[in-house]
Design a protein around this motif. Structure first.
Motif, short mmCIF file in Angstrom:
data_model
loop_
_atom_site.label_atom_id
_atom_site.label_comp_id
_atom_site.label_asym_id
_atom_site.label_seq_id
_atom_site.Cartn_x
_atom_site.Cartn_y
_atom_site.Cartn_z
N PHE A 31 0.82 -1.21 0.00
CA PHE A 31 0.00 0.00 0.00
C PHE A 31 0.86 1.26 0.00
O PHE A 31 0.43 2.30 -0.51
N GLU A 36 -1.89 8.82 -2.34
CA GLU A 36 -3.20 8.89 -1.68
C GLU A 36 -4.35 8.94 -2.69
O GLU A 36 -5.43 8.41 -2.44
N TYR A 39 -6.33 5.70 -3.62
CA TYR A 39 -6.93 4.86 -2.58
C TYR A 39 -8.36 4.41 -2.89
O TYR A 39 -8.74 3.29 -2.58
N VAL A 51 -9.42 0.68 -1.46
CA VAL A 51 -9.75 0.84 -0.05
C VAL A 51 -10.27 -0.46 0.55
O VAL A 51 -9.97 -0.79 1.71
N ARG A 105 -9.57 6.62 5.15
CA ARG A 105 -8.44 5.71 5.33
C ARG A 105 -8.05 5.62 6.80
O ARG A 105 -7.67 4.55 7.29
#
Length: 208
Positions: A31, A36, A39, A51, A105
């Motif tokens: 990950f 970002e 995601y 996600v 997140r």
């Protein structure tokens, strides 16, 4: 790195905990390869968005070992249900959620940390090998959660390949190999013979 298997570790608690922690660290490294903005993307149309998988891996381990096998208490029933289903989503069944249907997140990672804590507690002190139990006989459920995460890591890698380069980070210290001899492809003949499918349960520690 020595590859651990269900045969090599048996029910050695420390070996099982080490295996679980190594799985989780490898998942975190995967990950970390993404920016970002990636995601909530869905690089493969009929796979869940990214996600989902950060929540699914710890949720599966927690739901399967701690809740179902050992009867442990819930962490967050909504998140446990949201991340429980690892099969591909179906357009017909309305499983393709939008960005705003998924938690932040920070929420996913907080849930994952607590799930990890409870799984490790179970691996440390719970009765994991209960003869005749549908999940704990020969500690089957423990090896199932360990191998489940490793298999999903392969899934994540081919999902990452579908993302644009702009959504991926170069691993720290990575240097591509650009020298050396290119292996020569070769055919290997496999003689005809009889193949036996399956295995006797007493011949291996664990099998799918």
């Amino acid at each position: 790195m020595t590859l651990q298997t269900s045969t090599s570790v048996g029910t050695d608690r420390q070996a099982l905990i080490t295996w679980y922690r190594r799985n989780r660290e490898r998942t975190r490294m995967l990950f970390d390869l993404l920016v970002e903005d990636a995601y909530y993307s869905r690089p493969i149309a009929l796979r869940h968005p990214i996600v989902f998988y950060e929540g699914h891996l710890p949720a599966f381990s927690f739901n399967t070992l701690v809740k179902r096998a050992l009867g442990g208490a819930s962490i967050d029933a909504r998140l446990e249900a949201l991340f429980a289903r690892g099969t591909d989503p179906s357009e017909q069944s309305g499983d393709l959620k939008g960005v705003h249907d998924w938690p932040s997140r920070a929420t996913v990672q907080q849930f994952a940390e607590e799930a990890d804590r409870r799984v490790i507690d179970a691996l440390t002190s719970a009765n994991l090998d209960q003869p005749g139990h549908p999940l704990l006989d020969r500690a089957d459920v423990v090896f199932a959660i360990l191998e489940h995460e490793a298999m999903h890591q392969e899934t994540l890698l081919y999902m990452w390949h579908q993302l644009p380069v702009s959504q991926k980070r170069r691993p720290l210290g990575y240097r591509p190999r650009v020298d050396g001899r290119v292996p020569v492809p070769e055919w290997i003949d496999v003689p005809a013979g009889q193949a036996t499918l399956g295995v006797r349960r007493d011949a291996v520690r664990f099998g799918w």
